[in-house]
Design an enzyme around this catalytic site. Sequence first.
Site, mmCIF file in Angstrom:
data_model
loop_
_atom_site.group_PDB
_atom_site.id
_atom_site.type_symbol
_atom_site.label_atom_id
_atom_site.label_comp_id
_atom_site.label_asym_id
_atom_site.label_seq_id
_atom_site.Cartn_x
_atom_site.Cartn_y
_atom_site.Cartn_z
ATOM 1 N N LEU A 12 0.854 -1.189 0.000
ATOM 2 C CA LEU A 12 0.000 0.000 0.000
ATOM 3 C C LEU A 12 0.889 1.238 0.000
ATOM 4 O O LEU A 12 1.718 1.414 0.890
ATOM 5 C CB LEU A 12 -0.882 0.031 1.249
ATOM 6 C CG LEU A 12 -1.969 -1.045 1.351
ATOM 7 C CD1 LEU A 12 -2.407 -1.204 2.800
ATOM 8 C CD2 LEU A 12 -3.154 -0.671 0.484
ATOM 9 N N THR A 13 0.731 2.087 -0.998
ATOM 10 C CA THR A 13 1.506 3.316 -1.039
ATOM 11 C C THR A 13 0.996 4.250 0.043
ATOM 12 O O THR A 13 -0.139 4.727 -0.022
ATOM 13 C CB THR A 13 1.383 3.974 -2.424
ATOM 14 O OG1 THR A 13 1.833 3.053 -3.403
ATOM 15 C CG2 THR A 13 2.230 5.229 -2.496
ATOM 16 N N GLN A 55 8.764 -4.621 -1.836
ATOM 17 C CA GLN A 55 8.256 -4.596 -3.201
ATOM 18 C C GLN A 55 9.084 -3.616 -4.040
ATOM 19 O O GLN A 55 9.161 -2.430 -3.724
ATOM 20 C CB GLN A 55 6.781 -4.193 -3.262
ATOM 21 C CG GLN A 55 6.211 -4.379 -4.669
ATOM 22 C CD GLN A 55 4.784 -3.890 -4.807
ATOM 23 O OE1 GLN A 55 4.529 -2.708 -4.678
ATOM 24 N NE2 GLN A 55 3.869 -4.801 -5.091
ATOM 25 N N TYR A 58 2.420 -0.188 -14.281
ATOM 26 C CA TYR A 58 3.760 0.364 -14.135
ATOM 27 C C TYR A 58 4.714 -0.243 -15.171
ATOM 28 O O TYR A 58 4.280 -0.939 -16.084
ATOM 29 C CB TYR A 58 4.235 0.196 -12.692
ATOM 30 C CG TYR A 58 3.363 0.970 -11.727
ATOM 31 C CD1 TYR A 58 3.158 2.341 -11.899
ATOM 32 C CD2 TYR A 58 2.707 0.346 -10.662
ATOM 33 C CE1 TYR A 58 2.340 3.065 -11.046
ATOM 34 C CE2 TYR A 58 1.889 1.062 -9.803
ATOM 35 C CZ TYR A 58 1.708 2.422 -9.998
ATOM 36 O OH TYR A 58 0.891 3.146 -9.167
#
Length: 357
Positions: free
Chosen positions: A24-25, A98, A177
Amino acid sequence: MPSLFDPIEYGSIKASNRVVMAPLTRARATRDAVPTDIMIKYYEERASIGMIISEATGISRTAVGWAYAPGIWSKEQVEAWKPITKAVHAKGGKIVCQLWHMGRAVHSQVTGSQPVSCSPTKNPGHMHTFDGKAEPELAHELTIDEIKGVINDYKVAAQNALDAGFDGVQIHAANGYLIHQFIGDDTNLRTDKYGGSLENKLRFLKEVVDAVVDTVGPERTGIRFSPNGPSQGVFVKDNEHVYLEIAKFLNEKNIAFVGLRESSAKSTFWDTTTQPKIGKQFAKVFKGKLILNQEYTREEAIKAVEEGDADAISFGRATITNPDIVDKLKNNIPFVVRDDTVKYLYSQGVEGYTTWP
């Protein structure tokens, strides 16, 4: 019959249960992408989760254009991650890093340079910068030599992750991405060895996997996909065929685990889908551990593991408001739910970060 609460081994990573914290950013790092002290408590509080996958973490300054997201390319960043991984381990948890390259989904206001991608295209929507939202910029098409440089960035970042105390790494190949952009039909317009045929479009993915595996070993390597798109304008037309080909390659490399974020028509965060889920087909081909993700309820998660559709289930937003999510899942205690959770993903400070009961 396995249970969601049984121990599991992801290669060399031995987890106490099959609950996974999805990346989760959270945007609590500095402007230089250095992790901050409040991140120690955040991750420590969630250490009862079998395996934590860190928030997406940039492999270079060019790679991460999300304001206040962390990185793993510098010595300062490595040192700042060490107390975080140490705190998780002290509580008996496991944590993997990640590895993130956003490709065209960045803005020069954050990275200091033009976005890069497989082809000169623009990301849809708005970019997140230090000064708020900004219009997307045209990506620079990576040259062959520049691609080699990016692959080396993955190698360095993977080694840095181990040096920082992470138990392993997960390659981010989802959500529109850079790696996903190379696989996409509308984003990869190349005519050289990285474009055109499926073999060529998968070349960058395979070279990144090879580089990371050679650095940290397959037993410490995972990868994440979002196979039923689109994601940020990236669309893989024949998604089942493409991702089953990828599954075969990952078997050859003995990758420890794969995470699939599978959207559905009922998804409430980010993009929904126009393609069917392929998790069951993927599970028949991929021999490593399969982690499924996307708004699973307690009952759905338990059933998926018991019936063999997945080896583990990852939870995203639920882990924000419920640091004790494993205990709540075990004892069928309702989750704390907040309608404004999303705003806490990208804000700074402790509110909505380490203020949950």
